[in-house]
Design a protein around this motif. Structure first.
Motif, mmCIF file in Angstrom:
data_model
loop_
_atom_site.group_PDB
_atom_site.id
_atom_site.type_symbol
_atom_site.label_atom_id
_atom_site.label_comp_id
_atom_site.label_asym_id
_atom_site.label_seq_id
_atom_site.Cartn_x
_atom_site.Cartn_y
_atom_site.Cartn_z
ATOM 1 N N LEU A 30 0.800 -1.230 0.000
ATOM 2 C CA LEU A 30 0.000 0.000 0.000
ATOM 3 C C LEU A 30 0.828 1.274 0.000
ATOM 4 C CD1 LEU A 30 -2.743 -1.039 2.603
ATOM 5 C CD2 LEU A 30 -3.017 -0.863 0.125
ATOM 6 N N LEU A 31 2.040 1.232 0.534
ATOM 7 C CA LEU A 31 2.851 2.436 0.690
ATOM 8 C C LEU A 31 4.009 2.443 -0.305
ATOM 9 C CD1 LEU A 31 2.994 2.561 4.608
ATOM 10 C CD2 LEU A 31 1.630 4.033 3.113
ATOM 11 N N PRO A 32 4.368 3.627 -0.812
ATOM 12 C CA PRO A 32 5.449 3.717 -1.805
ATOM 13 C C PRO A 32 6.816 3.406 -1.197
ATOM 14 C CG PRO A 32 4.718 5.908 -1.165
ATOM 15 C CD PRO A 32 3.751 4.945 -0.543
ATOM 16 N N HIS A 33 7.587 2.582 -1.887
ATOM 17 C CA HIS A 33 8.884 2.160 -1.357
ATOM 18 C C HIS A 33 9.951 3.240 -1.495
ATOM 19 C CE1 HIS A 33 8.223 -2.384 -0.814
ATOM 20 N NE2 HIS A 33 7.037 -1.828 -1.024
ATOM 21 N N ASP A 34 9.689 4.269 -2.271
ATOM 22 C CA ASP A 34 10.665 5.357 -2.363
ATOM 23 C C ASP A 34 10.560 6.302 -1.173
ATOM 24 O OD1 ASP A 34 8.203 6.375 -3.018
ATOM 25 O OD2 ASP A 34 8.932 7.629 -4.661
ATOM 26 N N ALA A 35 9.499 6.143 -0.358
ATOM 27 C CA ALA A 35 9.322 6.996 0.819
ATOM 28 C C ALA A 35 9.387 6.221 2.125
ATOM 29 C CB ALA A 35 7.992 7.744 0.737
ATOM 30 N N PHE A 36 9.193 4.896 2.051
ATOM 31 C CA PHE A 36 9.126 4.094 3.274
ATOM 32 C C PHE A 36 10.038 2.880 3.174
ATOM 33 C CE2 PHE A 36 5.092 6.311 2.958
ATOM 34 C CZ PHE A 36 4.930 6.824 4.247
ATOM 35 N N ALA A 37 10.611 2.512 4.314
ATOM 36 C CA ALA A 37 11.407 1.279 4.430
ATOM 37 C C ALA A 37 10.743 0.398 5.476
ATOM 38 C CB ALA A 37 12.840 1.607 4.835
ATOM 39 N N PHE A 38 10.721 -0.913 5.240
ATOM 40 C CA PHE A 38 9.954 -1.841 6.066
ATOM 41 C C PHE A 38 10.880 -2.841 6.747
ATOM 42 C CE2 PHE A 38 7.657 -0.330 2.410
ATOM 43 C CZ PHE A 38 6.449 0.126 2.938
ATOM 44 N N TYR A 39 10.665 -3.046 8.047
ATOM 45 C CA TYR A 39 11.552 -3.904 8.821
ATOM 46 C C TYR A 39 10.749 -4.822 9.733
ATOM 47 C CZ TYR A 39 15.010 -0.357 7.489
ATOM 48 O OH TYR A 39 15.824 0.509 6.780
ATOM 49 N N GLU A 40 11.051 -6.106 9.674
ATOM 50 C CA GLU A 40 10.542 -7.065 10.648
ATOM 51 C C GLU A 40 11.481 -7.013 11.833
ATOM 52 O OE1 GLU A 40 8.343 -9.230 12.642
ATOM 53 O OE2 GLU A 40 7.687 -9.368 10.548
ATOM 54 N N GLY A 41 10.972 -6.598 12.992
ATOM 55 C CA GLY A 41 11.832 -6.364 14.145
ATOM 56 C C GLY A 41 12.659 -7.566 14.534
ATOM 57 N N SER A 42 12.056 -8.769 14.511
ATOM 58 C CA SER A 42 12.803 -9.970 14.915
ATOM 59 C C SER A 42 13.967 -10.246 13.979
ATOM 60 C CB SER A 42 11.852 -11.170 14.959
ATOM 61 O OG SER A 42 11.253 -11.393 13.695
ATOM 62 N N GLU A 43 13.802 -9.950 12.699
ATOM 63 C CA GLU A 43 14.897 -10.153 11.743
ATOM 64 C C GLU A 43 16.045 -9.179 12.022
ATOM 65 O OE1 GLU A 43 13.396 -9.835 7.807
ATOM 66 O OE2 GLU A 43 12.037 -11.574 7.991
ATOM 67 N N LEU A 63 -2.857 6.528 8.435
ATOM 68 C CA LEU A 63 -2.250 7.155 9.610
ATOM 69 C C LEU A 63 -0.757 7.376 9.399
ATOM 70 C CD1 LEU A 63 -2.609 8.163 12.506
ATOM 71 C CD2 LEU A 63 -2.314 5.819 13.297
ATOM 72 N N ILE A 64 -0.080 6.385 8.840
ATOM 73 C CA ILE A 64 1.357 6.504 8.595
ATOM 74 C C ILE A 64 1.648 7.619 7.591
ATOM 75 C CG2 ILE A 64 3.312 5.316 7.508
ATOM 76 C CD1 ILE A 64 2.383 2.754 8.899
ATOM 77 N N GLN A 65 0.802 7.745 6.570
ATOM 78 C CA GLN A 65 0.979 8.834 5.607
ATOM 79 C C GLN A 65 0.870 10.186 6.307
ATOM 80 O OE1 GLN A 65 2.025 8.742 2.615
ATOM 81 N NE2 GLN A 65 0.971 7.259 1.286
ATOM 82 N N ARG A 66 -0.063 10.286 7.251
ATOM 83 C CA ARG A 66 -0.212 11.533 8.013
ATOM 84 C C ARG A 66 1.061 11.822 8.805
ATOM 85 N NH1 ARG A 66 -4.673 14.487 10.332
ATOM 86 N NH2 ARG A 66 -6.162 13.000 9.464
ATOM 87 N N PHE A 67 1.587 10.792 9.485
ATOM 88 C CA PHE A 67 2.815 10.976 10.253
ATOM 89 C C PHE A 67 3.978 11.361 9.338
ATOM 90 C CE2 PHE A 67 1.274 7.624 13.564
ATOM 91 C CZ PHE A 67 0.420 8.568 14.104
ATOM 92 N N HIS A 68 4.057 10.716 8.193
ATOM 93 C CA HIS A 68 5.159 10.942 7.249
ATOM 94 C C HIS A 68 5.197 12.390 6.766
ATOM 95 C CE1 HIS A 68 7.988 10.174 3.996
ATOM 96 N NE2 HIS A 68 7.109 10.657 3.120
ATOM 97 N N LEU A 69 4.015 12.984 6.589
ATOM 98 C CA LEU A 69 3.948 14.333 6.034
ATOM 99 C C LEU A 69 4.248 15.419 7.062
ATOM 100 C CD1 LEU A 69 0.747 13.975 3.818
ATOM 101 C CD2 LEU A 69 3.096 14.240 3.016
ATOM 102 N N GLN A 70 4.170 15.087 8.348
ATOM 103 C CA GLN A 70 4.331 16.106 9.387
ATOM 104 C C GLN A 70 5.774 16.580 9.487
ATOM 105 O OE1 GLN A 70 2.827 13.973 12.753
ATOM 106 N NE2 GLN A 70 0.673 14.345 12.253
ATOM 107 N N SER A 71 5.936 17.914 9.447
ATOM 108 C CA SER A 71 7.266 18.502 9.634
ATOM 109 C C SER A 71 7.077 19.975 9.979
ATOM 110 C CB SER A 71 8.113 18.379 8.366
ATOM 111 O OG SER A 71 7.640 19.251 7.353
ATOM 112 N N PRO A 72 8.034 20.585 10.686
ATOM 113 C CA PRO A 72 7.906 22.009 11.016
ATOM 114 C C PRO A 72 7.781 22.886 9.767
ATOM 115 C CG PRO A 72 9.579 20.981 12.385
ATOM 116 C CD PRO A 72 9.184 19.957 11.374
ATOM 117 N N ALA A 73 8.536 22.564 8.718
ATOM 118 C CA ALA A 73 8.488 23.377 7.500
ATOM 119 C C ALA A 73 7.107 23.313 6.848
ATOM 120 C CB ALA A 73 9.560 22.914 6.523
ATOM 121 N N LEU A 74 6.551 22.097 6.774
ATOM 122 C CA LEU A 74 5.235 21.938 6.170
ATOM 123 C C LEU A 74 4.165 22.578 7.049
ATOM 124 C CD1 LEU A 74 3.665 20.793 3.811
ATOM 125 C CD2 LEU A 74 3.476 18.620 5.049
ATOM 126 N N ASN A 75 4.328 22.486 8.354
ATOM 127 C CA ASN A 75 3.385 23.124 9.282
ATOM 128 C C ASN A 75 3.362 24.633 9.051
ATOM 129 O OD1 ASN A 75 1.704 22.441 11.826
ATOM 130 N ND2 ASN A 75 2.883 24.219 12.471
#
Length: 603
Positions: A30-43, A188-200
């Protein structure tokens, strides 16, 4: 060398069996890989332990913490280098086979790197069933045990996140399909990703541009008010903010917004309605706002850390055009913003860049950046019980270092004073205020000749027939307020009348108007006695009742005071309507407190 901005790291947490691995795999789709990296914590932990989870499991506690610290540090380093937001599955605590209770595995190192944690929650029954259906080995637990475990994790995670400025979101996902859960979390993650002082800052600038585009070409001055504890005495968000972290940081305000979102739109709307009904603008600022609203070349903006929806409703009766810059957690992810101390200063600067004069009103050190930036700065001092404890010191420092080049002006609401001289002074000030602002509108003004400061004759104004107006305080409780009225109208007559009979025909025949003054008007019985006495002797003489507090029911349609006022053609000027009712003896409790006789009258 340019310092890289630390990456956002979002943790996906929850009990074993909640579906974190499934969720992570769906998020990859669902999320673009050029903006997000995915990690399985146990790995990641296994990699830090040399490639084997068995090595991690067999190590002692200190070594395990080192492995976990290395794992999250590796994630943070990779994401910072790539500029991506990291999404990591993880555990706060873990139940090993044979253990009596779960052991906490969340480490201090993780608090240094996580910026957000999304905690997935479901009923114990649902998680129990998921564990049964899972092919992986799980420690069997009953639903009740699972519920206790989850509640304990959330309870312990909350203060950890708040202290370390990690934005925590707890989401209930029971009865939701895996794809639906993934879609909600992805949003929700997209909302978090977009938050920044400059954008605010950019979003607030956009709001300000919209405000400016609607203003008249003749606009010259803008009055900027803080909301909570400036326009009103209370903090409108205090009843909801039950979490504990320092200050009004960007993270703190976003955490508040997330909590509002989690209670749902209908509950949030209900909460706003409840707060709005209990929020009242202090009279002094209400009058300033009303005055500003009358002029085409002035405008009002409220810039608040509080909720925009609350202040828009509160101000709707005062302003034709309500302009509020404040937090609204239900804004779309692409348009949401939060107001911080820096935001307030930026708003002032943007107005000044347009050549506008700015008056800034605030009450606390959080407002100082705005106050310092303004062309004029007004510090509002509210009730002693609710005012900022640190403002006096911070304000003195700002004046001393020159960042506030002129002495700040102080506006004070009536204070809670239990010492009788202070209370009498407060009542006297209320009398002066009501006389200055309202009584003259009822009785009218007339021109008069007076000496100016240079000793020359000049044209001035005074109350019409001032020397033929009679002021009468009712009982002793009205005396301090009556003195305040008479101090404004210095030529009026002042009569001490314990009962209506003390007002003789001789007194009334000399009057052009009568001003009755009472600190509190409850049923209006005492007022009615005096008015009946006056009307029996002078049918048409104007009568004005000046009061500090009037019981609200009594002036509503059908109320006793309203009926009396309409029947006898009298005007009522009051500072406040109150829903409280007082039933007691002839001497009011207000009078006892004014003259320090409470102890005598309680015997």
């Amino acid at each position: 060398m340019t310092t890289q901005t630390p990456a956002k790291i979002i943790g996906l947490y929850g009990l074993p069996g909640i579906g974190k691995t499934t969720l992570l795999n769906l998020l990859k789709e669902l999320l673009p890989h050029d903006a997000f990296a995915f990690y399985e914590g146990s790995e990641m932990v296994a990699n830090a332990a040399g490639g084997s989870l068995d090595t991690f499991r067999n190590a002692d506690g200190n070594t395990n913490n080192l492995f976990r610290a290395q794992a999250i540090a590796n994630v943070a380093r990779e994401c910072t280098a790539s500029g991506k937001t990291g999404i990591v599955t993880g555990h706060y605590s873990f139940l090993n086979a044979g253990a009596e209770s779960p052991g906490v595995v969340f480490s201090a190192a993780e608090t240094r790197h996580y910026t957000h944690i999304i905690y997935l929650s479901a009923s114990g029954e649902e998680i129990e069933q998921r564990c049964r259906d899972d092919t992986r080995a799980r420690v069997p637990l009953a639903a009740a045990e699972i519920n206790r475990w989850a509640a304990k994790e959330v309870k312990e995670l909350e203060p950890i996140c708040y202290r370390n400025r990690i934005l925590l979101s707890v989401l209930r996902i029971e009865q939701m399909s895996p794809i639906k859960v993934a879609e909600v979390i992805a949003s929700l993650i997209q909302r978090f990703h977009l938050q920044s002082p400059a954008l605010n800052e950019h979003r607030v600038t956009t709001v300000m541009n919209e405000f400016l585009s609607k203003q008249s070409a003749t606009l010259q001055s803008v009055f900027i008010f803080d909301g909570d504890k400036t326009l009103c005495d209370e903090d409108t968000t205090e009843s909801f903010w039950l979490f504990d972290f320092a200050g009004y940081s960007d993270c703190a305000l976003r955490q508040a917004a997330q909590l509002y979102r989690e209670i749902g739109s209908s509950s949030f709307t209900k909460y706003c309605a409840e707060v709005t009904s209990e929020t009242h603008v202090v009279p002094e600022l209400r009058n300033i706002i009303a005055s500003v609203e009358q002029h085409e070349h002035t405008a009002v903006i409220v810039v608040t850390f509080g909720l925009r929806r609350v202040w828009e409703v509160v101000l709707r009766g005062l302003l034709e055009n309500v302009n509020v810059i404040g937090n609204n957690p239900l804004d779309e992810a692409g348009s949401e913003y939060v107001v911080t101390p820096a935001t307030k200063a930026d708003v002032v600067a943007q107005l000044q860049d347009q050549g506008l004069e700015v008056w800034a009103f605030g009450d606390s050190p959080l407002d100082l950046p705005m106050l310092k930036k303004g062309d004029h700065h007004v510090v509002v001092v509210g009730k002693a019980a609710t005012r900022s404890r640190s403002m006096e010191k911070e304000l003195a420092s700002a004046i001393e270092d020159g960042s506030l080049p002129d002495i700040a002006q102080l506006l004070s609401s009536p204070q809670d004073c239990n010492i009788c001289p202070s209370l009498r002074k407060a009542h006297e000030q209320i009398g002066r205020y009501l006389a200055t602002e309202y009584v003259f509108e009822v009785l009218g003004l007339s021109e008069c000749t007076m000496l100016n400061v240079h000793g020359k004759l000049d044209v001035g104004y005074r109350l019409q027939h001032e020397e033929q107006i009679l002021i009468v305080p009712l009982i002793r409780g009205g005396e301090p307020m009556a003195m305040g009225v008479s101090n404004v109208f210095s030529e009026v007559m002042f009569l001490q009348a314990k009962s209506p009979a003390d007002m003789t025909l001789k007194h009334l025949n000399r009057c052009k108007a009568v001003i009755l003054v009472a600190s509190v008007v409850n049923s209006g019985a005492s007022i009615a006695e005096f008015v009946t006495h006056i009307r029996a002797r002078r049918v048409s003489v104007p009568v004005v009742v000046v009061a500090g507090v009037v019981q609200a029911d009594a002036v509503r349609p059908g109320g006793s005071i309203r009926k009396m006022a309409l029947k006898n053609d009298i005007a009522i000027v009051a500072l406040q309507l109150s829903d409280n009712k007082y039933t007691g003896k002839e001497v009011t409790d207000t009078g006892a407190r004014l003259f320090n006789t409470t102890a005598l009258e309680s015997e």
